[in-house]
Design a protein around this motif. Sequence first.
Motif, PDB file in Angstrom:
ATOM      1  N   ILE A  72      48.218  49.206  56.895  1.00  0.00           N
ATOM      2  CA  ILE A  72      47.241  48.840  55.850  1.00  0.00           C
ATOM      3  C   ILE A  72      47.787  47.665  55.035  1.00  0.00           C
ATOM      4  CG2 ILE A  72      46.189  49.613  53.684  1.00  0.00           C
ATOM      5  CD1 ILE A  72      45.797  52.354  54.984  1.00  0.00           C
ATOM      6  N   ALA A  73      49.057  47.734  54.665  1.00  0.00           N
ATOM      7  CA  ALA A  73      49.653  46.644  53.885  1.00  0.00           C
ATOM      8  C   ALA A  73      49.619  45.338  54.678  1.00  0.00           C
ATOM      9  CB  ALA A  73      51.096  47.011  53.508  1.00  0.00           C
ATOM     10  N   ALA A  74      49.945  45.424  55.982  1.00  0.00           N
ATOM     11  CA  ALA A  74      49.937  44.211  56.825  1.00  0.00           C
ATOM     12  C   ALA A  74      48.526  43.660  56.968  1.00  0.00           C
ATOM     13  CB  ALA A  74      50.529  44.540  58.204  1.00  0.00           C
ATOM     14  N   LEU A  75      47.553  44.546  57.087  1.00  0.00           N
ATOM     15  CA  LEU A  75      46.150  44.122  57.209  1.00  0.00           C
ATOM     16  C   LEU A  75      45.734  43.297  55.992  1.00  0.00           C
ATOM     17  CD1 LEU A  75      43.158  44.401  58.293  1.00  0.00           C
ATOM     18  CD2 LEU A  75      43.047  46.547  57.001  1.00  0.00           C
ATOM     19  N   VAL A  76      45.990  43.831  54.815  1.00  0.00           N
ATOM     20  CA  VAL A  76      45.535  43.133  53.598  1.00  0.00           C
ATOM     21  C   VAL A  76      46.299  41.820  53.430  1.00  0.00           C
ATOM     22  CG1 VAL A  76      45.332  43.292  51.092  1.00  0.00           C
ATOM     23  CG2 VAL A  76      44.736  45.267  52.524  1.00  0.00           C
ATOM     24  N   THR A  77      47.578  41.811  53.749  1.00  0.00           N
ATOM     25  CA  THR A  77      48.346  40.560  53.664  1.00  0.00           C
ATOM     26  C   THR A  77      47.725  39.492  54.562  1.00  0.00           C
ATOM     27  OG1 THR A  77      50.356  41.783  53.214  1.00  0.00           O
ATOM     28  CG2 THR A  77      50.642  39.540  53.996  1.00  0.00           C
ATOM     29  N   LYS A  78      47.341  39.893  55.792  1.00  0.00           N
ATOM     30  CA  LYS A  78      46.731  38.913  56.721  1.00  0.00           C
ATOM     31  C   LYS A  78      45.398  38.406  56.180  1.00  0.00           C
ATOM     32  CE  LYS A  78      48.757  40.824  60.911  1.00  0.00           C
ATOM     33  NZ  LYS A  78      48.505  41.878  61.873  1.00  0.00           N
ATOM     34  N   VAL A  79      44.598  39.279  55.601  1.00  0.00           N
ATOM     35  CA  VAL A  79      43.303  38.844  55.043  1.00  0.00           C
ATOM     36  C   VAL A  79      43.550  37.831  53.925  1.00  0.00           C
ATOM     37  CG1 VAL A  79      41.168  39.552  53.925  1.00  0.00           C
ATOM     38  CG2 VAL A  79      42.248  41.080  55.572  1.00  0.00           C
ATOM     39  N   ARG A 122      45.444  53.540  49.445  1.00  0.00           N
ATOM     40  CA  ARG A 122      46.336  52.439  49.848  1.00  0.00           C
ATOM     41  C   ARG A 122      45.582  51.116  49.952  1.00  0.00           C
ATOM     42  NH1 ARG A 122      48.828  56.681  54.136  1.00  0.00           N
ATOM     43  NH2 ARG A 122      50.540  57.433  52.844  1.00  0.00           N
ATOM     44  N   LEU A 123      44.366  51.183  50.490  1.00  0.00           N
ATOM     45  CA  LEU A 123      43.575  49.950  50.601  1.00  0.00           C
ATOM     46  C   LEU A 123      43.246  49.400  49.217  1.00  0.00           C
ATOM     47  CD1 LEU A 123      41.317  51.012  53.574  1.00  0.00           C
ATOM     48  CD2 LEU A 123      42.559  48.835  53.471  1.00  0.00           C
ATOM     49  N   ILE A 124      42.825  50.272  48.331  1.00  0.00           N
ATOM     50  CA  ILE A 124      42.457  49.808  46.983  1.00  0.00           C
ATOM     51  C   ILE A 124      43.681  49.217  46.293  1.00  0.00           C
ATOM     52  CG2 ILE A 124      41.644  50.525  44.711  1.00  0.00           C
ATOM     53  CD1 ILE A 124      39.984  52.707  46.244  1.00  0.00           C
ATOM     54  N   ARG A 125      44.813  49.905  46.404  1.00  0.00           N
ATOM     55  CA  ARG A 125      46.035  49.401  45.772  1.00  0.00           C
ATOM     56  C   ARG A 125      46.363  47.985  46.285  1.00  0.00           C
ATOM     57  NH1 ARG A 125      50.054  53.239  47.384  1.00  0.00           N
ATOM     58  NH2 ARG A 125      49.668  54.655  45.680  1.00  0.00           N
ATOM     59  N   SER A 126      46.135  47.765  47.581  1.00  0.00           N
ATOM     60  CA  SER A 126      46.486  46.465  48.170  1.00  0.00           C
ATOM     61  C   SER A 126      45.511  45.351  47.786  1.00  0.00           C
ATOM     62  CB  SER A 126      46.518  46.571  49.703  1.00  0.00           C
ATOM     63  OG  SER A 126      47.445  47.529  50.102  1.00  0.00           O
ATOM     64  N   VAL A 127      44.212  45.679  47.645  1.00  0.00           N
ATOM     65  CA  VAL A 127      43.236  44.605  47.381  1.00  0.00           C
ATOM     66  C   VAL A 127      43.064  44.325  45.890  1.00  0.00           C
ATOM     67  CG1 VAL A 127      41.937  45.142  49.485  1.00  0.00           C
ATOM     68  CG2 VAL A 127      41.153  46.087  47.306  1.00  0.00           C
ATOM     69  N   LEU A 128      43.484  45.261  45.059  1.00  0.00           N
ATOM     70  CA  LEU A 128      43.200  45.155  43.622  1.00  0.00           C
ATOM     71  C   LEU A 128      43.737  43.876  42.967  1.00  0.00           C
ATOM     72  CD1 LEU A 128      41.530  46.879  41.848  1.00  0.00           C
ATOM     73  CD2 LEU A 128      43.549  48.250  41.296  1.00  0.00           C
ATOM     74  N   PRO A 129      44.994  43.481  43.223  1.00  0.00           N
ATOM     75  CA  PRO A 129      45.475  42.263  42.554  1.00  0.00           C
ATOM     76  C   PRO A 129      44.569  41.061  42.834  1.00  0.00           C
ATOM     77  CG  PRO A 129      47.303  43.431  43.581  1.00  0.00           C
ATOM     78  CD  PRO A 129      46.050  44.129  44.037  1.00  0.00           C
ATOM     79  N   SER A 130      44.076  40.944  44.082  1.00  0.00           N
ATOM     80  CA  SER A 130      43.205  39.812  44.411  1.00  0.00           C
ATOM     81  C   SER A 130      41.868  39.916  43.683  1.00  0.00           C
ATOM     82  CB  SER A 130      42.982  39.755  45.927  1.00  0.00           C
ATOM     83  OG  SER A 130      42.011  38.797  46.222  1.00  0.00           O
ATOM     84  N   MET A 131      41.298  41.110  43.639  1.00  0.00           N
ATOM     85  CA  MET A 131      40.007  41.269  42.937  1.00  0.00           C
ATOM     86  C   MET A 131      40.162  40.965  41.452  1.00  0.00           C
ATOM     87  SD  MET A 131      38.094  44.512  44.697  1.00  0.00           S
ATOM     88  CE  MET A 131      37.581  44.467  46.424  1.00  0.00           C
TER      89      MET A 131
END
Length: 264
Positions: A72-79, A122-131
């Motif tokens: 999940i962490a790698a996915l969000v980093t790639k996006v 985990r997904l929310i934690r990873s995308v939150l800084p960008s949002m």
Amino acid sequence: MDLGLTGKVALITAASKGIGKACATSLAAEGAHIVIASRNPEVLEQTAQEIRHISNSAVSALPTDLRRPEEIAALVTKVLDEFGGIDILVNNAGGPPVGKFEALSEKQWQDAFDLTLLSAVRLIRSVLPSMKLRQGGRIIHIVSSSVKQPIEGLLLSNALRPGVVGLAKTLSLELAPYQITVNNVCPGRILTDRLLQGPGVQGKIAQGLTEEEALQELTKDIPLKRIGRPEDLGNLVAFLASQRAGYITGTTIQVDGGLIQSIF
Ligand code: NAD
């Protein structure tokens, strides 16, 4: 109606088929750039190709197992590397296995917890800084009608999905100051592999019905008298993800043809 989705970046998980694919297709049709994720790279790329054919949007396919935090962490980093940010997260996952209480093992509980609740966290934690940086965002969870009316034989769904709804409601308050909305969508009976392979259809096939007859039986107690289509979900998700839905947060909306009997 212009939904204002052109150029927005949407991550849709568990999107190689079924409801996730329909959500991705609707968002791409409205002009959003989309990233789809699920486990099987070939099936995922095939889905990406199909969506590219019907839209002018960028479509990326990133194989990911949602039970694994590092993936999940790698996915969000790639996006973030590819698109520079994320505006929309459609949090979908495969359904947990069927089974009654005494048939379920400790491992099945743990796997279902990882897939159903922790993957969302985990997904929310990873995308939150960008949002937060973008001063807005949309988080939409695909849950189930089981959060409003438990489904017989689907104990893991009945037990764990309300946790996702509790998470979403709480986050809708915590994230409101950042103009990030958080909502849940509940499928009723939607024509996907999950429905065809599930206890409702398979139980009737075991009694001697054909698949078509089993589906007809399952239509009888749906007030609108049809099984749902994945795009019925995709349409609502595109709206909730849009600029037009900026005042809707903390809600849990069923798409079930009227099946759920409760008032709320
Ligand atoms: P589906 O079987 O058609 O698709 C499931 C998707 O999840 C596929 O893309 C699959 O690859 C992906 N997936 C499964 N496990 C994964 C994992 N560990 N990591 C990454 N991806 C994974 O199912 P669907 O009907 O589209 O269901 C989507 C969600 O909606 C599920 O949680 C399901 O339980 C729920 N739901 C569906 C219905 C229905 O009638 N179809 C009703 C209520 C709830």
